[in-house]
Scaffold this motif. Structure first.
Motif, PDB file in Angstrom:
ATOM      1  N   LYS A  85      48.915  37.294  19.707  1.00 45.86           N
ATOM      2  CA  LYS A  85      48.233  37.654  18.468  1.00 45.86           C
ATOM      3  C   LYS A  85      47.789  36.394  17.715  1.00 45.86           C
ATOM      4  O   LYS A  85      46.659  36.311  17.220  1.00 45.86           O
ATOM      5  CB  LYS A  85      49.156  38.487  17.584  1.00 45.86           C
ATOM      6  N   LYS A  86      48.653  35.403  17.633  1.00 43.73           N
ATOM      7  CA  LYS A  86      48.324  34.154  16.943  1.00 43.73           C
ATOM      8  C   LYS A  86      47.138  33.454  17.608  1.00 43.73           C
ATOM      9  O   LYS A  86      46.222  32.981  16.926  1.00 43.73           O
ATOM     10  CB  LYS A  86      49.541  33.235  16.946  1.00 43.73           C
ATOM     11  N   LEU A  87      47.142  33.388  18.925  1.00 37.96           N
ATOM     12  CA  LEU A  87      46.063  32.720  19.652  1.00 37.96           C
ATOM     13  C   LEU A  87      44.742  33.469  19.503  1.00 37.96           C
ATOM     14  O   LEU A  87      43.680  32.859  19.349  1.00 37.96           O
ATOM     15  CB  LEU A  87      46.437  32.587  21.130  1.00 37.96           C
ATOM     16  N   ALA A  88      44.796  34.813  19.545  1.00 35.45           N
ATOM     17  CA  ALA A  88      43.582  35.613  19.392  1.00 35.45           C
ATOM     18  C   ALA A  88      42.963  35.399  18.013  1.00 35.45           C
ATOM     19  O   ALA A  88      41.744  35.251  17.872  1.00 35.45           O
ATOM     20  CB  ALA A  88      43.887  37.090  19.618  1.00 35.45           C
ATOM     21  N   GLU A  89      43.779  35.364  16.987  1.00 37.30           N
ATOM     22  CA  GLU A  89      43.284  35.150  15.627  1.00 37.30           C
ATOM     23  C   GLU A  89      42.697  33.751  15.471  1.00 37.30           C
ATOM     24  O   GLU A  89      41.641  33.574  14.847  1.00 37.30           O
ATOM     25  CB  GLU A  89      44.415  35.361  14.621  1.00 37.30           C
ATOM     26  N   ALA A  90      43.363  32.754  16.029  1.00 39.07           N
ATOM     27  CA  ALA A  90      42.867  31.381  15.933  1.00 39.07           C
ATOM     28  C   ALA A  90      41.514  31.233  16.624  1.00 39.07           C
ATOM     29  O   ALA A  90      40.610  30.557  16.115  1.00 39.07           O
ATOM     30  CB  ALA A  90      43.880  30.415  16.548  1.00 39.07           C
TER      31      ALA A  90
END
Length: 332
Positions: A85-90
């Protein structure tokens, strides 16, 4: 690298085990020396260092792959959903590709059906994390049912997108997007205009994709209407096929390749061809002889938003709303 870009004609490179921005720069410097300064790179994020440095890595690359196998081994399986989730948002914040891979429908290597958990995994990635693509590995390389694997993922992805489009249609901007420059601001403006057209939103966003910048920035916003990217180069056409919401169209027009055309007229002409069936249906339903006489008339039958700029530049500077049924246009 030289063989790949010079002879094999590859579209992009996937870099594994990149930990920092400097690791990526090493490859980019090699490409620059070979004369391929802007060649797209995809980094497979699979180490704690890469996760930590993701915001510094993203400006250097075209996108990332979430390497869930290595991340599970190095950071713990329970932490992978949050990291994904963190990587997708970044990635979305910087208008970069986000691809999720590894064990998408692993059960189909032996079975003709996916598990309930795998369907939920796909839905979560597409609906809530807004990833661009899903990458199959063992399912299609050594699995017994490669075609079935693709069909299952495709069906789940489409269903999840329909749900996402309905949700995003009720929001102004799907995330906290910051415009990096004026062309980016114009792309955001085109998206907002497309949503607010009355009585119904625009049917499509149409842009030119010599460099793919506008298409990627529009895709960052996850519009509910398709993004039609007009490509004159086959390599750019292939690259845009993995960008979510973008439907690249390859045209073999020599005048287009040389830049000798009126861009807005060509875009409207191509859009009419793509949506010819829908336009004919609408015209058949209109009262005989009905015609909009004024550009200010708010009754638009089949509006599309065209975004374009000067030929040969990667920037957009003009937005035009065109009704493909009545050939009316308003330029901004």
């Amino acid at each position: 690298i030289q063989f790949g870009v010079g002879q094999a004609g590859v579209d992009m490179f996937l870099l594994s085990l990149m930990h920092t921005r400097e690791d990526v720069r090493t490859i980019k410097n090699t490409l620059e020396r070979l004369g391929y300064k802007d060649f797209p790179l995809i980094v497979k994020v699979q180490t704690p260092e890469a996760v930590k440095n993701i915001k510094e890595i993203l400006p250097e690359v075209a996108g990332i792959i979430v390497g869930r196998g290595h991340l599970a081994a190095t950071m713990g399986r329970a932490n992978v959903p949050g990291i994904q989730k963190k990587l997708a948002e970044a990635a979305r914040e910087q208008a970069k590709l986000c691809i999720v891979g590894y064990q998408i429908v692993e059960s189909t290597t032996k079975s003709l059906t996916a598990t309930r958990a795998e369907h939920i995994d796909i839905g979560t990635a597409v609906r809530y994390q807004q990833v661009d693509s899903l990458m199959l590995t063992t399912e299609t390389s050594i699995g017994e049912n490669p075609v079935v694997s693709v069909q299952i993922v495709q069906q789940d992805f489409r269903e999840a997108e329909r749900w996402t489009f309905r949700k995003l249609a009720r929001t102004l901007l799907p995330m906290n997007v910051q415009a990096e420059d004026i062309p980016h601001l114009i792309d955001i403006g085109a998206y907002l205009m497309a949503k607010r057209i009355k009585p119904n939103p625009a049917r499509a966003l149409v842009t030119f994709a010599r460099f793919g910048v506008a298409a990627a920035q529009l895709a960052q916003l996850r519009p509910s209407m398709p993004i039609i990217a007009i490509c004159s180069q086959e390599q750019m056409f292939r690259r845009l096929n993995i960008v979510r919401g973008v439907y690249p169209v390859l045209v073999e027009d020599e005048a287009l390749k040389r830049g000798e055309f009126i861009r807005v007229d060509y875009a409207a002409y191509l859009a009419k061809k793509l949506f010819a069936k829908e336009i004919r249906k609408i015209k058949a339903q209109l009262p005989k002889g009905e015609k909009q006489e004024e550009k200010g008339d708010k009754k638009l039958h089949f509006p599309v938003v065209l975004i374009y700029g000067e030929p040969g530049t990667p920037y957009t500077d003009t937005i035009r709303i065109v009704d493909l049924v009545d050939d009316l246009g308003v330029e901004i």
